[in-house]
Design an enzyme around this catalytic site. Structure first.
Site, PDB file in Angstrom:
ATOM      1  N   ASP A   1       0.856  -0.859  -0.015  1.00  0.00           N
ATOM      2  CA  ASP A   1      -0.228  -0.272  -0.318  1.00  0.00           C
ATOM      3  C   ASP A   1       0.606   1.498   0.110  1.00  0.00           C
ATOM      4  OD1 ASP A   1      -2.824   1.087   0.260  1.00  0.00           O
ATOM      5  OD2 ASP A   1      -2.843  -0.524   0.993  1.00  0.00           O
TER       6      ASP A   1
ATOM      7  N   ASP B   1      -3.093   5.106  -2.318  1.00  0.00           N
ATOM      8  CA  ASP B   1      -3.932   5.566  -1.660  1.00  0.00           C
ATOM      9  C   ASP B   1      -5.078   6.423  -1.672  1.00  0.00           C
ATOM     10  OD1 ASP B   1      -5.604   4.903   1.019  1.00  0.00           O
ATOM     11  OD2 ASP B   1      -4.817   6.297   1.243  1.00  0.00           O
TER      12      ASP B   1
ATOM     13  N   GLU C   1      -6.520   3.684  -5.903  1.00  0.00           N
ATOM     14  CA  GLU C   1      -7.660   3.907  -5.656  1.00  0.00           C
ATOM     15  C   GLU C   1      -8.080   5.489  -5.670  1.00  0.00           C
ATOM     16  OE1 GLU C   1      -9.617   3.909  -1.021  1.00  0.00           O
ATOM     17  OE2 GLU C   1      -7.968   4.875  -1.255  1.00  0.00           O
TER      18      GLU C   1
ATOM     19  N   HIS D   1     -11.560  -3.489   3.237  1.00  0.00           N
ATOM     20  CA  HIS D   1     -11.434  -3.402   4.458  1.00  0.00           C
ATOM     21  C   HIS D   1     -12.281  -1.997   4.639  1.00  0.00           C
ATOM     22  CE1 HIS D   1      -8.680  -0.179   2.149  1.00  0.00           C
ATOM     23  NE2 HIS D   1      -8.440   0.311   3.671  1.00  0.00           N
ATOM     24  N   ASP D   2     -12.803  -1.147   3.654  1.00  0.00           N
ATOM     25  CA  ASP D   2     -13.431   0.245   3.556  1.00  0.00           C
ATOM     26  C   ASP D   2     -14.470  -0.335   3.559  1.00  0.00           C
ATOM     27  OD1 ASP D   2     -11.219   1.808   4.392  1.00  0.00           O
ATOM     28  OD2 ASP D   2     -10.829   2.293   2.610  1.00  0.00           O
TER      29      ASP D   2
HETATM   30  C1  NOJ Z   1      -8.364   4.723   1.607  1.00  0.00           C
HETATM   31  C2  NOJ Z   1      -8.377   3.884   2.817  1.00  0.00           C
HETATM   32  O1  NOJ Z   1      -8.528   2.484   1.492  1.00  0.00           O
HETATM   33  C3  NOJ Z   1      -9.259   3.964   3.770  1.00  0.00           C
HETATM   34  O2  NOJ Z   1      -8.249   3.390   4.454  1.00  0.00           O
HETATM   35  C4  NOJ Z   1      -8.391   4.780   4.404  1.00  0.00           C
HETATM   36  O3  NOJ Z   1      -9.530   5.314   5.847  1.00  0.00           O
HETATM   37  C5  NOJ Z   1      -8.236   6.587   3.569  1.00  0.00           C
HETATM   38  N1  NOJ Z   1      -7.272   5.955   2.809  1.00  0.00           N
HETATM   39  C6  NOJ Z   1      -7.340   7.631   4.389  1.00  0.00           C
HETATM   40  O4  NOJ Z   1      -5.748   7.226   4.299  1.00  0.00           O
END
Ligand code: NOJ
Length: 560
Positions: free
Chosen positions: A98, A199, A256, A329-330
């Protein structure tokens, strides 16, 4: 279409904190992952994406990095990380890391220096502005609630943080900062990694002047997203990163990108532009949200999903490349969100996997998805750990007096901790995740839903995933074929064709708990020759023109 290893791969995402704890401190760690590499090999995945394992004060579970070249002590040491990389490579698997460079931690030495004085050499690594009329420099809100600015009394200026105030945004306008990032990336690449997941990488270029957004009635702050997503210099920065850091390495990159649309994604992923290989888009993650955003839960309409997925499948075909995911994970667990995590958990998890893995793009499996792990309902807010959930609860319930039961329901549906409960390895205490006290409670359904059970049962979701992954290796049409939606108006059945040279696939998936008829439209050019995979066992190859589908049934036919 150009062939690449990352198009033919299946990626498995590990959220290290919740995967496997080797030392009994209740927190997953690197040695814990190494213990499970044979599990990953047996599943058949090609690439592992590790969510952040770098040194971090863990305000946002590692997405707040205080040293990009050190390992978080709770997770182990650099030697542990090297051992994991070697264990994966020995088994023919790859590792992507990441890359979190929209922001760092406020405990990073760059920020510690930057806040010392306005003329500190690191000041310009971050985004500082004086206040305006005794308030913040602009009205943007943070993605984790409240203002996106934090006041620093020492230098009498504010710094920008699009996430928590412990995640100050890095200033990509500064070429020195950019060079530091590229050098750091090359340092990891030279250690032998196989790529990066980046990210919120489409947030790194902000519109100069940082203009105010429009405040919605009843709110204090505005979304500034139109001024920082896909900003004016984003393509220039990513092209430069490709040139300076990635060129010469045979690696994969996935950006992302909340708020990316097809037109922008084409630019990001067109190989001739040398930016990224693929992006995570979020449009399909927003289809079950109402006008007030993610916590405003509304039912998904299948026709909306079809229209959206089809737009991406057709839009990037022959130009860029899709990444395929239904959870991470989000996001909540896919079987709870898009399937049925009760009576039809097993069938619906398999159906969703079939739907996803047969699309054009690189599929991503999020840890636990392969055993059908579900959302969780903790009784008390005290059992939740995620900063986004806790800030939202504080704002809505504690500060604004909203009904706590309603807010808890939205957490049950959408909260990120649904995906972050410890991995369920077996039916022993704490699901075999730890011998200690887990950092977050285990989902109580671990006694029936766990990897041991799934591996012992030939009809499990786990074995179904193994089969899906193996099929991908045998049939190029699964990887490279064009996509064509059929029955666009059907609210229960999602069916599509794939074609590549003289090979075709017909994919039929029932997104409902009903028995529903399927009829192949007369103008759909397809003749089946074999049945490839189905979630109710074998089925005859000649059954494809007219069939009554069972609840959440999925069938894939191969033919011409
Ligand atoms: C996206 C990540 O997947 C998430 O888990 C994170 O809180 C935010 N970006 C900030 O880094």
């Amino acid at each position: 279409m150009h062939h690449n290893w990352w198009k033919e791969s299946v990626v498995y995402q590990i959220y290290p904190r919740s995967f496997n704890d080797s030392n009994g401190d209740g927190i997953g760690d690197l040695q814990g992952i190494t213990e499970k590499v044979d599990y990953l090999k047996d599943l058949g995945v090609d690439v592992v994406w590790l969510s952040p394992v770098y040194q971090s004060p863990n305000d946002d579970n590692g997405y707040d990095i205080s040293d990009y070249q050190a390992i978080m002590a709770e997770f182990g040491t650099m030697a542990d990380w090297e051992e994991l990389l070697a264990a994966l490579h020995q088994r023919g698997m790859k590792l992507i890391m990441d890359l979190v460079v929209n922001h760092s931690s406020d405990e990073h030495v760059w920020f510690q220096e930057a806040k010392k004085s306005k003329d500190n050499p690191y000041r310009d690594y971050y985004i500082w502005r004086p206040g305006k009329n005794g308030r913040e420099p602009n009205n943007w809100k943070s993605n984790f609630g409240g203002s996106a600015w934090e006041y620093d009394p020492n230098t009498d200026e504010y710094y920008l943080h699009l996430f928590s105030k412990k995640q100050p945004d890095l200033n990509w306008e500064n070429p020195k900062l950019r060079q530091e990032v590229y050098d750091m990336m090359k340092w990891w690449l030279d250690k032998g990694i196989d790529g990066f997941r980046m990210d919120v990488i489409n947030f790194i270029s902000k519109v100069p002047g940082l203009p105010d957004g429009v405040v919605k009635s009843g709110e204090t702050y505005a979304s500034g997203s139109r001024y920082y997503r896909n900003g004016p210099r984003i393509h220039e920065f990513l092209h430069e990163m490709n040139n300076e850091a990635l060129a010469g390495y045979d690696v994969m990159t996935v950006g992302e990108m909340p708020g990316v649309d097809v037109e922008e994604a084409k630019k990001y992923t067109d190989p001739s532009r040398n930016e990224l290989d693929m992006v995570f888009q979020f449009e399909h993650m927003g289809l079950d949200a109402g006008p007030n955003g993610k916590w405003d839960v509304k039912p998904l309409k299948l026709t909306d999903l079809k229209a959206n997925i089809s737009k991406w499948q057709e839009g990037l075909n022959g130009i860029g490349w899709n990444s395929l995911y239904l959870n991470n994970h989000d996001q909540p667990r896919m079987v709870s969100r898009f399937g049925d995590d009760g009576e039809h958990r097993i069938e619906s998890a398999k159906m969703l996997a079939t739907f996803l893995h047969m699309l054009q793009g690189t599929p991503y499996i999020y840890q636990g998805e392969e055993i059908g792990m579900t959302n969780v309902r903790f009784d008390s807010i005290e059992d939740y750990r995620d900063i986004e959930i806790l800030n939202m609860y504080q704002e809505k319930v504690v500060e604004n007096g909203e009904d706590p039961n309603k807010v808890m329901e939205s957490i049950y549906a959408k909260g990120r901790d649904n995906a972050r409960t410890p991995f369920q390895w077996d039916d022993s205490k704490n699901a075999g995740f730890t011998t200690g006290e887990p950092w977050m409670k285990v989902n109580p359904n671990y006694r029936t839903i766990n990897a041991k059970q799934a591996r012992d049962d030939a009809n499990s979701i786990y074995h179904y995933y193994r089969k899906l992954i193996r099929l991908r290796k045998r049939h190029p049409v699964i990887v490279y074929g064009d996509y064509q939606l059929i029955l666009p108006e059907d609210e229960q059945v999602y069916a599509y064709l794939r074609s590549y040279h003289d090979e075709k696939l017909l994919v039929i998936t029932n997104f409902s708990g009903d028995h529903v008829p399927f009829e192949l439209p007369a103008d759909a050019a397809f003749t089946a020759e074999e049945s490839l995979i189905g979630n109710y066992g074998d089925f005859p190859a000649d059954s494809y023109t007219r069939v009554t589908l069972k609840p959440y049934e999925a069938r894939v036919y191969k033919g011409k």
